[in-house]
Design an enzyme around this catalytic site. Structure first.
Site, PDB file in Angstrom:
ATOM      1  N   LYS A  85      -8.713   1.997  -2.330  1.00  0.00           N
ATOM      2  CA  LYS A  85      -9.182   1.346  -1.293  1.00  0.00           C
ATOM      3  C   LYS A  85     -10.555   1.550  -1.133  1.00  0.00           C
ATOM      4  CE  LYS A  85      -4.723   0.794   0.317  1.00  0.00           C
ATOM      5  NZ  LYS A  85      -3.680   1.466   0.531  1.00  0.00           N
TER       6      LYS A  85
ATOM      7  N   ASP B 230       7.257  -3.425  -2.731  1.00  0.00           N
ATOM      8  CA  ASP B 230       6.842  -4.529  -2.028  1.00  0.00           C
ATOM      9  C   ASP B 230       5.968  -5.598  -2.644  1.00  0.00           C
ATOM     10  OD1 ASP B 230       4.552  -3.099  -2.226  1.00  0.00           O
ATOM     11  OD2 ASP B 230       3.833  -3.094   0.006  1.00  0.00           O
TER      12      ASP B 230
ATOM     13  N   ASP C  51       1.332  -8.700  -3.103  1.00  0.00           N
ATOM     14  CA  ASP C  51       1.908  -7.738  -2.210  1.00  0.00           C
ATOM     15  C   ASP C  51       2.323  -8.198  -0.806  1.00  0.00           C
ATOM     16  OD1 ASP C  51       1.940  -5.742  -0.031  1.00  0.00           O
ATOM     17  OD2 ASP C  51       0.973  -4.232  -1.104  1.00  0.00           O
TER      18      ASP C  51
HETATM   19  N1  GDD Z   1      10.011   6.743  -0.515  1.00  0.00           N
HETATM   20  C1  GDD Z   1       8.812   6.367  -0.235  1.00  0.00           C
HETATM   21  N2  GDD Z   1       8.267   7.501   0.779  1.00  0.00           N
HETATM   22  N3  GDD Z   1       8.210   5.134  -0.204  1.00  0.00           N
HETATM   23  C2  GDD Z   1       6.885   5.080   0.278  1.00  0.00           C
HETATM   24  C3  GDD Z   1       6.324   6.125   1.326  1.00  0.00           C
HETATM   25  C4  GDD Z   1       7.096   7.378   1.244  1.00  0.00           C
HETATM   26  O1  GDD Z   1       6.645   8.482   2.167  1.00  0.00           O
HETATM   27  N4  GDD Z   1       5.183   5.777   1.554  1.00  0.00           N
HETATM   28  C5  GDD Z   1       4.992   4.509   1.052  1.00  0.00           C
HETATM   29  N5  GDD Z   1       6.003   4.189   0.028  1.00  0.00           N
HETATM   30  C6  GDD Z   1       6.293   2.684  -0.591  1.00  0.00           C
HETATM   31  C7  GDD Z   1       6.266   1.571   0.166  1.00  0.00           C
HETATM   32  O2  GDD Z   1       7.335   1.285   0.907  1.00  0.00           O
HETATM   33  C8  GDD Z   1       5.803   0.582  -0.808  1.00  0.00           C
HETATM   34  O3  GDD Z   1       6.671   0.146  -1.516  1.00  0.00           O
HETATM   35  C9  GDD Z   1       5.084   1.280  -1.883  1.00  0.00           C
HETATM   36  O4  GDD Z   1       5.230   2.745  -1.515  1.00  0.00           O
HETATM   37  C10 GDD Z   1       3.422   1.361  -1.708  1.00  0.00           C
HETATM   38  O5  GDD Z   1       2.966   1.766  -0.450  1.00  0.00           O
HETATM   39  P1  GDD Z   1       2.130   0.706   0.639  1.00  0.00           P
HETATM   40  O6  GDD Z   1       2.055   1.327   1.816  1.00  0.00           O
HETATM   41  O7  GDD Z   1       2.409  -0.588   0.472  1.00  0.00           O
HETATM   42  O8  GDD Z   1       0.551   0.866  -0.172  1.00  0.00           O
HETATM   43  P2  GDD Z   1      -0.352  -0.299  -0.314  1.00  0.00           P
HETATM   44  O9  GDD Z   1       0.212  -1.603  -0.380  1.00  0.00           O
HETATM   45  O10 GDD Z   1      -1.396   0.207   0.741  1.00  0.00           O
HETATM   46  O11 GDD Z   1      -1.005   0.431  -1.661  1.00  0.00           O
HETATM   47  C11 GDD Z   1      -0.478   0.566  -2.894  1.00  0.00           C
HETATM   48  O12 GDD Z   1      -0.162  -0.580  -3.413  1.00  0.00           O
HETATM   49  C12 GDD Z   1      -1.071  -1.532  -4.073  1.00  0.00           C
HETATM   50  C13 GDD Z   1      -0.419  -2.660  -4.473  1.00  0.00           C
HETATM   51  O13 GDD Z   1       0.210  -3.392  -3.766  1.00  0.00           O
HETATM   52  C14 GDD Z   1      -1.181   1.363  -3.729  1.00  0.00           C
HETATM   53  O14 GDD Z   1      -0.508   1.863  -4.844  1.00  0.00           O
HETATM   54  C15 GDD Z   1      -2.295   0.793  -4.318  1.00  0.00           C
HETATM   55  O15 GDD Z   1      -3.070   1.615  -5.304  1.00  0.00           O
HETATM   56  C16 GDD Z   1      -1.997  -0.494  -5.015  1.00  0.00           C
HETATM   57  O16 GDD Z   1      -3.117  -1.340  -5.412  1.00  0.00           O
HETATM   58 MG    MG Z   2       1.976  -2.525  -0.200  1.00  0.00          MG
END
Ligand code: GDD
Ligand code: MG
Length: 360
Positions: free
Chosen positions: A158, A107, A215
């Protein structure tokens, strides 16, 4: 080069849009979101992509198919969500991983230099290298302090009390051996909360990334990414924008309407006479009646906005919802798919309206 894209999250913060379309293929500037990520990966030598899907995986596959501009796309589908690291282990157990791979959050819209990141990874002999990006507000990200040589000192997901403004940008170079040794099989595992904290001091490095990075996982950032793309950041292969900086897809009827600035109309939308659509995103087949106003809002496919109705900034309207004549959808409101707002009714600012409820 191989990349695994994590594309299985539920995209809860992008509801109601993600009730009907999974985040990885949500239209951004008229194209499935992941197509921007795939273009980016390809520019850095990626020729095979494993798409790790769970939530609504069939839709992702239907939209993207098995070949994208010469890149092979493979799909690994989880029965249960495996978190961020678990899916990588699943692909490993299926014998799909090469000795070194990129792991990308599915994303992020970015032009971060993956080629440089790979070169640094090589130079330092790291086991895992994380792209790090400086942001103003770190609260929704993983915060990652490093020493002068790039060694990661801590991974704080976070964190309320961040020691630096460098965050995890969700683009990792990973040695295949790490997957077998450090990610347990058969259960959900988080890179951010489990794997990376345990790898601190054991070959975990940060790469200082520059350029564009966002993001897209919240409505505010989805709109921001749209406006940036329309303005040319990051560089993309979008069709030219019109004189208002907007993108109007094929089959739209907009004569007599005021569309723009910075607006995206999906395919086959129609906007009536003297209606205003400004700084907004309309997905396919949205109809906006005469004299209506839609400002800084997102309308999912097949939404209908009646004559003289108003949709105010930061409102997000789910697929197929109907907003009656002269009705008002207040700032920041969220309407689930199929909601009906009666003529002349008002949806209060910030309201969350479920499909079954409707508004009178
Ligand atoms: N296959 C799969 N299965 N993908 C997953 C799952 C799962 O269970 N859970 C989450 N994802 C994918 C989401 O679709 C997304 O593309 C990515 O993993 C990160 O998940 P998010 O839910 O978007 O996390 P975030 O944005 O709160 O935090 C993450 O991204 C940040 C940067 O954008 C973390 O990696 C943070 O450390 C990072 O700063
Ligand atoms: Mg994200």
């Amino acid at each position: 080069m191989q990349a695994l894209v994590l594309a299985g999250g539920e995209g809860t913060r992008l509801r109601p849009l993600t009730y009907t379309t999974p985040k990885p293929v949500l239209p951004l500037a008229g194209r499935p979101f992941l197509s921007f990520m795939l273009d980016w990966a390809r520019e850095h030598g990626v020729d095979e992509v494993i798409l790790s899907c769970g939530f609504m995986s069939d839709d992702v596959r239907r939209v993207l198919g098995d070949i994208y501009h010469g890149m092979r796309l493979r799909y690994v589908v989880e029965d249960e969500p495996l978190g961020t690291a678990g899916p990588v282990r699943l692909a490993y157990d299926q014998g799909l991983l090469e000795e070194r791979l990129l792991v990308l959050n599915g994303d992020v819209l970015t032009d971060v230099d993956l080629t440089e990141e790979l070169a640094q990874h090589e130079r330092t002999g790291a086991r895992v290298t994380l792209a790090l990006y400086a942001v103003e507000d770190t609260s929704s990200y993983g915060v990652v302090p490093t020493d002068a040589d790039g060694r990661v000192e801590a991974f704080l997901e976070k964190s309320p009390d961040p020691p630096t403004n460098r965050i995890n940008a969700g683009a990792y170079v990973v040695e295949g051996s790490v997957v077998g040794e450090r990610i347990p099989a058969g259960r959900a595992v988080s890179f951010e909360r489990e794997v990376f904290p345990a790898l601190v001091g054991e070959g975990l490095y940060g790469f200082p990334a520059a350029g564009y990075w966002i993001d897209i996982g919240t409505p505010e950032r989805y709109l921001e990414a749209t406006w940036d793309l329309l303005a040319g950041h990051p560089r993309s292969s979008l069709p030219p924008r019109d004189e208002t900086g907007s993108l109007v897809s094929e089959g739209c009827l907009v004569s007599g309407a005021h569309v723009g600035p910075q607006t995206v109309l999906g395919r086959n939308c129609s906007v009536g006479t003297d209606a205003r659509v400004e700084r907004s995103v309309l997905h396919d087949r949205v109809i906006v009646g005469a004299d209506a106003a839609v400002v800084e809002a997102v309308l999912a496919e097949r939404v209908r906005v009646g004559e003289r109705a108003r949709v105010e900034p930061a409102a997000v309207v789910g697929a197929g919802a109907v907003i009656g004549e002269g009705a008002v959808v207040g700032e920041g409101a969220r309407l689930e798919p199929g909601v009906r707002v009666e003529s002349g009714a008002t949806v209060e600012p910030g309201a969350r309206i479920k499909a079954a409820e409707g508004v009178r």
